[in-house]
Write a protein that holds these residues in place. Structure first.
Motif, PDB file in Angstrom:
ATOM      1  N   VAL A 122      12.609  28.063  70.190  1.00  0.00           N
ATOM      2  CA  VAL A 122      13.601  28.053  69.113  1.00  0.00           C
ATOM      3  C   VAL A 122      13.518  26.701  68.408  1.00  0.00           C
ATOM      4  CG1 VAL A 122      16.051  28.178  68.512  1.00  0.00           C
ATOM      5  CG2 VAL A 122      15.138  29.591  70.369  1.00  0.00           C
ATOM      6  N   PRO A 123      13.126  26.645  67.151  1.00  0.00           N
ATOM      7  CA  PRO A 123      13.018  25.360  66.449  1.00  0.00           C
ATOM      8  C   PRO A 123      14.316  24.571  66.516  1.00  0.00           C
ATOM      9  CG  PRO A 123      12.033  27.112  65.135  1.00  0.00           C
ATOM     10  CD  PRO A 123      12.715  27.777  66.290  1.00  0.00           C
ATOM     11  N   GLY A 124      14.241  23.382  67.096  1.00  0.00           N
ATOM     12  CA  GLY A 124      15.423  22.542  67.208  1.00  0.00           C
ATOM     13  C   GLY A 124      16.461  23.052  68.186  1.00  0.00           C
ATOM     14  N   GLY A 125      16.105  24.051  68.984  1.00  0.00           N
ATOM     15  CA  GLY A 125      17.072  24.668  69.888  1.00  0.00           C
ATOM     16  C   GLY A 125      17.331  23.847  71.137  1.00  0.00           C
ATOM     17  N   SER A 126      18.568  23.904  71.630  1.00  0.00           N
ATOM     18  CA  SER A 126      18.940  23.234  72.868  1.00  0.00           C
ATOM     19  C   SER A 126      20.213  23.862  73.399  1.00  0.00           C
ATOM     20  CB  SER A 126      19.135  21.728  72.657  1.00  0.00           C
ATOM     21  OG  SER A 126      20.291  21.492  71.873  1.00  0.00           O
ATOM     22  N   MET A 127      20.590  23.519  74.614  1.00  0.00           N
ATOM     23  CA  MET A 127      21.780  24.089  75.235  1.00  0.00           C
ATOM     24  C   MET A 127      23.067  23.578  74.588  1.00  0.00           C
ATOM     25  SD  MET A 127      20.667  26.132  77.600  1.00  0.00           S
ATOM     26  CE  MET A 127      22.051  26.415  78.694  1.00  0.00           C
ATOM     27  N   GLU A 128      23.060  22.373  74.010  1.00  0.00           N
ATOM     28  CA  GLU A 128      24.239  21.769  73.373  1.00  0.00           C
ATOM     29  C   GLU A 128      25.457  21.804  74.302  1.00  0.00           C
ATOM     30  OE1 GLU A 128      23.904  22.238  68.662  1.00  0.00           O
ATOM     31  OE2 GLU A 128      24.052  24.202  69.648  1.00  0.00           O
ATOM     32  N   ALA A 129      25.204  21.501  75.579  1.00  0.00           N
ATOM     33  CA  ALA A 129      26.268  21.567  76.581  1.00  0.00           C
ATOM     34  C   ALA A 129      27.428  20.633  76.282  1.00  0.00           C
ATOM     35  CB  ALA A 129      25.687  21.267  77.964  1.00  0.00           C
ATOM     36  N   ASP A 130      27.160  19.547  75.560  1.00  0.00           N
ATOM     37  CA  ASP A 130      28.219  18.594  75.235  1.00  0.00           C
ATOM     38  C   ASP A 130      29.244  19.182  74.276  1.00  0.00           C
ATOM     39  OD1 ASP A 130      26.113  18.610  73.303  1.00  0.00           O
ATOM     40  OD2 ASP A 130      26.937  16.798  72.417  1.00  0.00           O
ATOM     41  N   GLN A 131      28.886  20.275  73.593  1.00  0.00           N
ATOM     42  CA  GLN A 131      29.794  20.901  72.637  1.00  0.00           C
ATOM     43  C   GLN A 131      30.518  22.120  73.203  1.00  0.00           C
ATOM     44  OE1 GLN A 131      28.343  21.274  68.534  1.00  0.00           O
ATOM     45  NE2 GLN A 131      26.510  20.131  69.125  1.00  0.00           N
ATOM     46  N   THR A 132      30.199  22.478  74.445  1.00  0.00           N
ATOM     47  CA  THR A 132      30.821  23.662  75.051  1.00  0.00           C
ATOM     48  C   THR A 132      31.485  23.339  76.391  1.00  0.00           C
ATOM     49  OG1 THR A 132      28.674  24.273  76.027  1.00  0.00           O
ATOM     50  CG2 THR A 132      29.256  25.301  73.926  1.00  0.00           C
ATOM     51  N   ILE A 182      27.731  23.954  80.836  1.00  0.00           N
ATOM     52  CA  ILE A 182      26.948  25.193  80.858  1.00  0.00           C
ATOM     53  C   ILE A 182      27.653  26.168  81.784  1.00  0.00           C
ATOM     54  CG2 ILE A 182      24.725  26.228  81.456  1.00  0.00           C
ATOM     55  CD1 ILE A 182      23.465  23.450  80.942  1.00  0.00           C
ATOM     56  N   TRP A 183      27.979  27.351  81.277  1.00  0.00           N
ATOM     57  CA  TRP A 183      28.785  28.309  82.023  1.00  0.00           C
ATOM     58  C   TRP A 183      27.979  29.540  82.416  1.00  0.00           C
ATOM     59  CZ3 TRP A 183      33.426  26.444  83.348  1.00  0.00           C
ATOM     60  CH2 TRP A 183      33.933  25.385  82.587  1.00  0.00           C
ATOM     61  N   VAL A 184      28.123  29.961  83.668  1.00  0.00           N
ATOM     62  CA  VAL A 184      27.424  31.149  84.155  1.00  0.00           C
ATOM     63  C   VAL A 184      28.403  32.068  84.871  1.00  0.00           C
ATOM     64  CG1 VAL A 184      25.194  29.985  84.389  1.00  0.00           C
ATOM     65  CG2 VAL A 184      26.771  30.033  86.324  1.00  0.00           C
ATOM     66  N   PHE A 185      28.126  33.349  84.808  1.00  0.00           N
ATOM     67  CA  PHE A 185      28.932  34.330  85.519  1.00  0.00           C
ATOM     68  C   PHE A 185      28.696  34.158  87.014  1.00  0.00           C
ATOM     69  CE2 PHE A 185      29.395  38.851  87.031  1.00  0.00           C
ATOM     70  CZ  PHE A 185      30.776  38.909  86.906  1.00  0.00           C
ATOM     71  N   ASP A 186      29.765  34.013  87.778  1.00  0.00           N
ATOM     72  CA  ASP A 186      29.691  33.788  89.218  1.00  0.00           C
ATOM     73  C   ASP A 186      29.931  35.119  89.936  1.00  0.00           C
ATOM     74  OD1 ASP A 186      30.194  33.066  91.923  1.00  0.00           O
ATOM     75  OD2 ASP A 186      30.743  31.044  91.285  1.00  0.00           O
ATOM     76  N   GLN A 187      28.852  35.745  90.374  1.00  0.00           N
ATOM     77  CA  GLN A 187      28.964  37.068  90.968  1.00  0.00           C
ATOM     78  C   GLN A 187      29.726  37.047  92.298  1.00  0.00           C
ATOM     79  OE1 GLN A 187      25.527  39.739  90.430  1.00  0.00           O
ATOM     80  NE2 GLN A 187      24.456  37.990  89.542  1.00  0.00           N
ATOM     81  N   GLU A 188      29.661  35.939  93.012  1.00  0.00           N
ATOM     82  CA  GLU A 188      30.422  35.839  94.262  1.00  0.00           C
ATOM     83  C   GLU A 188      31.921  35.844  93.974  1.00  0.00           C
ATOM     84  OE1 GLU A 188      29.685  36.145  97.262  1.00  0.00           O
ATOM     85  OE2 GLU A 188      27.503  35.978  97.300  1.00  0.00           O
ATOM     86  N   LYS A 189      32.341  35.119  92.945  1.00  0.00           N
ATOM     87  CA  LYS A 189      33.749  35.135  92.564  1.00  0.00           C
ATOM     88  C   LYS A 189      34.182  36.544  92.197  1.00  0.00           C
ATOM     89  CE  LYS A 189      34.403  30.402  90.786  1.00  0.00           C
ATOM     90  NZ  LYS A 189      34.749  29.613  89.578  1.00  0.00           N
TER      91      LYS A 189
END
Length: 404
Positions: A364-374, A377-384
């Motif tokens: 993705v040109p210029g793409g990144s996770m941008e975690a500082d703006q969200t 980084i969030w993931v679905f926790d199947q154990e929860k």
């Protein structure tokens, strides 16, 4: 905005004064536009946590790639499914309500759960507000019968320059168990058209990407109707092997049309392989628990009094009921600070890295996770999810090999 538009032309006569004041306030506002108070007739009774459901109102299109053995056709079906979601995500409210409405801003921990049941089996949805500053909604949608899982999260950064512009930060990640395949999906930027007339609608702009771990990328370009020319809600897309975006001869499939009406997908020989009509595609209704059976944190139960007041056009009651929720949230945050605790997310967890996305973002040109703006980084926790207590214990979650 197109020339000739008259301010407040679509606004009820009794609301023209408040609409004019609202336009002036956003024109001079500097900050997060989502925090502004809008006139009652432009307020929605729906919270942003419910918007996650737009990804899967047609489960048959979501699961179709899982049943296609050819990798190129599979990637094309992912593109078709994504394009089919755009009308639901960005135009369905306009058609249902007459114009785009300002949604309710979710509180931290707010939940929205539901399921679709049709010929494809049961497709389930969990949506949760995982961050309030910045506002971030995370979601997971899965169909165990077909081994299809979608998860993602997004935040919205709004600004004003002649109209409201929204940058969406975050991503979606589609996983197909059968092929152990992942597809990274970036989110479109948007702006609000016809704001000055009081009948706003969403227009998408710039480009988004779908990057598959099977070696194929799709680029989708958005455009709208300009002052002189152009078509409302137009799109064009190209699917090509990784790294060959600029090679005109590398296109495997192309798509043209509008995301609110019809689009076609053609192969490299210009043969039409898909003709999609957004107005005719059947939708599967989402089943949500009755309000009296919902958890206090579930969207429709939590916001019921506010929604009722909005429907009545009672701005005083709307403000009062919103204040009750906001004060409760402030008290919880104050208590957590005093106890040196952090709000425990019910279904999602924050991680330091998500390698599968990091790898796919390289295309993705210029793409990144941008975690500082969200807020991370969030993931679905199947154990929860598997250990969820009533009323959430009915969730059917199978641990699979995806999302590691």
């Amino acid at each position: 905005m197109a020339g000739g538009e008259q301010e407040g032309a679509a606004v009820p006569s009794q609301n023209k004064g408040s609409w004019a004041s609202f336009l002036k306030s956003i024109a001079s506002f500097n900050g997060d536009l989502s925090s502004m108070t809008a006139p009652a007739f432009i307020l929605s009774t729906t919270s942003l946590t419910e918007f996650s459901a737009y990804w899967s109102e047609m489960p048959g299109l979501l699961v179709a790639p899982a049943n296609e053995p050819d990798p190129q056709k599979r990637a094309m079906l992912v593109l078709k499914w994504f394009l089919s979601t755009l009308k639901q995500q960005y135009a369905s409210r306009n058609e249902k309500l007459g114009s785009e409405k300002k949604p309710l801003n979710p509180f931290l921990g707010e939940l929205f759960l539901g399921k679709w049941e049709d010929a494809e089996g049961e497709t389930q949805l969990v949506s949760e507000q995982v961050s309030h500053h910045p506002p971030v909604t995370a979601y997971s949608i899965w169909n165990n019968k077909h081994g299809v899982r979608l998860q993602g999260y997004n935040a919205q950064k709004a600004s004003f320059s002649r109209t409201i512009h929204v940058k969406q930060v975050g991503h979606a990640l589609l996983h197909l168990d059968k092929y152990n395949e992942d597809y990274l999906i970036t989110l479109p930027a948007l702006h609000i058209e016809s704001l000055i007339t009081g009948s706003p609608y969403v227009e998408l702009n710039k480009s988004t990407y779908i990057v598959g771990s099977n070696g194929y990328t799709s680029r989708i370009d958005y455009s709208g109707k300009g002052w002189v020319s152009g078509t409302k809600n137009a799109l064009s897309a190209t699917m090509y092997p990784h790294g060959q975006e600029k090679d005109k001869h590398a296109a495997i499939y192309t798509a043209e049309g509008t995301w609110t009406d019809t689009f076609t997908i053609k192969d490299a020989k210009k043969n039409t392989v898909v003709t999609y009509n957004a107005k005719r595609e059947p939708k599967t209704p989402l089943t949500v628990a009755p309000i009296e059976q919902q958890d206090p944190l579930e969207t429709r139960r939590a916001w019921k009094r506010v929604a009722d007041a909005i429907v009545k056009g009672d701005m005083s009651a709307t403000g009062s009921e919103k204040t009750v929720i906001e004060e409760r949230q402030r008290a919880l945050r104050k208590q957590e600070t005093a106890e040196k605790k952090e709000w425990e997310r019910r279904f999602f967890s924050k991680v330091d890295r998500l390698p599968v996305c990091e790898k796919l973002f390289k295309d993705v040109p210029g793409g990144s996770m941008e975690a500082d703006q969200t807020g991370g980084i969030w993931v679905f926790d199947q154990e929860k999810a598997r250990n969820a207590k009533p009323p959430f214990s009915a969730l059917s979650v199978e641990l699979k090999n995806g999302w590691k």
